[in-house]
Design an enzyme around this catalytic site. Structure first.
Site, mmCIF file in Angstrom:
data_model
loop_
_atom_site.group_PDB
_atom_site.id
_atom_site.type_symbol
_atom_site.label_atom_id
_atom_site.label_comp_id
_atom_site.label_asym_id
_atom_site.label_seq_id
_atom_site.Cartn_x
_atom_site.Cartn_y
_atom_site.Cartn_z
ATOM 1 N N CYS A 1 61.656 68.170 22.539
ATOM 2 C CA CYS A 1 62.812 68.677 21.791
ATOM 3 C C CYS A 1 62.695 68.081 20.394
ATOM 4 O O CYS A 1 62.435 66.877 20.248
ATOM 5 C CB CYS A 1 64.107 68.212 22.458
ATOM 6 S SG CYS A 1 65.590 68.451 21.454
ATOM 7 N N CYS B 1 62.407 74.670 17.266
ATOM 8 C CA CYS B 1 63.241 74.316 18.413
ATOM 9 C C CYS B 1 62.486 74.728 19.670
ATOM 10 O O CYS B 1 62.118 75.907 19.815
ATOM 11 C CB CYS B 1 64.557 75.093 18.301
ATOM 12 S SG CYS B 1 65.610 74.991 19.757
#
Ligand code: DGL
Length: 267
Positions: A186, A76
């Site tokens: 992302c 992440c």
């Protein structure tokens, strides 16, 4: 018998985006066992306070280590740029993170303009500033927060009209500012890379990090003498903080193209 070498690699994300990193790790390191944790109950991280992201990253790391993880992949960008320094200070295992690919974007861009798609929290990080200054100071980076896109991927709605509408809006600067590179900042956005590629057209390159993270993990395990012996029988566990784990399992299975079960875990 589980030894230090055959112990699992813990992998976590706010939700299902990190499965794109999981997939690359399985391909690159087929002998490694993995334990993937989706923090679905707290997804998205992108609008959360930094202290909260750090607290979640520590709680999940505690959980994965309690399950015997020998190394942790922070799959992440938002958690990496805000929490990995704290994790490395607090825990004595190797951590591998994922950051926006600003350096490869600089190498690929001819127009010297790149479009960085990321969460609002990642775009505001010191890490993005540092990567820009160190590796690409002559590159103009258009920072595009992608509100709502993580939620679409979490529902598995990759081709839904709302998803395509959002993507068209976020890719607008390609027309107005001549960016020729898109950075997927992302991990969730990796699952809509084909949709992004279709909208962007053939003259725009897309930088995604999954292979690079898997390669970096291979190197860290090797350096630490922790790699699983070839021929080891690997296992793959999945868990989620969501209360509706059956629904999460269903979306995760669709994203990966293979049936998996996410076990509920109160983390
Ligand atoms: N997949 C994430 C990232 O790479 C987190 C997105 C979010 O939860 O906002 O940034």
């Amino acid at each position: 018998m589980t030894t230090r070498h055959t112990a699992s690699v813990g992998i976590f994300d706010s939700g299902l985006g990190g499965l794109a990193i999981y997939r690359a790790i399985r391909e690159r390191l087929p002998a490694e066992s993995t334990h993937y944790f989706a923090d679905t109950a707290h997804c998205p991280y992108g609008g959360r306070a930094v202290e909260n992201i750090i607290a979640r990253a520590c709680a999940i790391t505690d959980y994965l280590l309690s399950k015997g993880a020998k190394a942790i992949v922070v799959a992440c960008n938002t958690a990496t740029v805000h929490a990995i320094a704290t994790l490395r200070e607090r825990y004595d295992v190797p951590f591998v993170g994922v950051e926006p690919g600003i350096k490869p974007a600089s190498a690929a861009s001819k127009t010297r303009t790149a479009l960085l798609l990321a969460t609002p929290r990642t775009l505001k990080s010191y890490s993005v500033e540092r990567l820009h200054e160190r590796h690409a100071s002559d590159l103009t980076i258009i920072r595009q927060p992608c509100h709502g896109l993580v939620e679409q991927v979490e529902q598995g709605a990759l081709d839904a009209p709302r998803t395509l509408e959002l993507l068209a809006e976020f890719l607008q600067p390609l027309q107005t500012q001549q960016a020729d590179v898109i950075i997927l900042g992302c991990t969730h956005y990796i699952f809509v890379q084909p949709q992004i590629a279709r909208l962007a057209g053939p003259n725009v390159s897309i930088i995604e990090p999954a292979q690079a993270v898997a390669t970096q993990l291979a190197k860290r395990l090797n350096d630490a003498g922790l790699q699983a012996p070839s021929g080891a029988a690997p296992t793959a566990a999945f868990s989620t903080s969501a209360s509706d784990s059956a629904r999460v399992s269903d979306v995760a299975s669709r994203l990966l193209g293979q049936a998996i079960t996410m076990e509920p875990a109160a983390v």
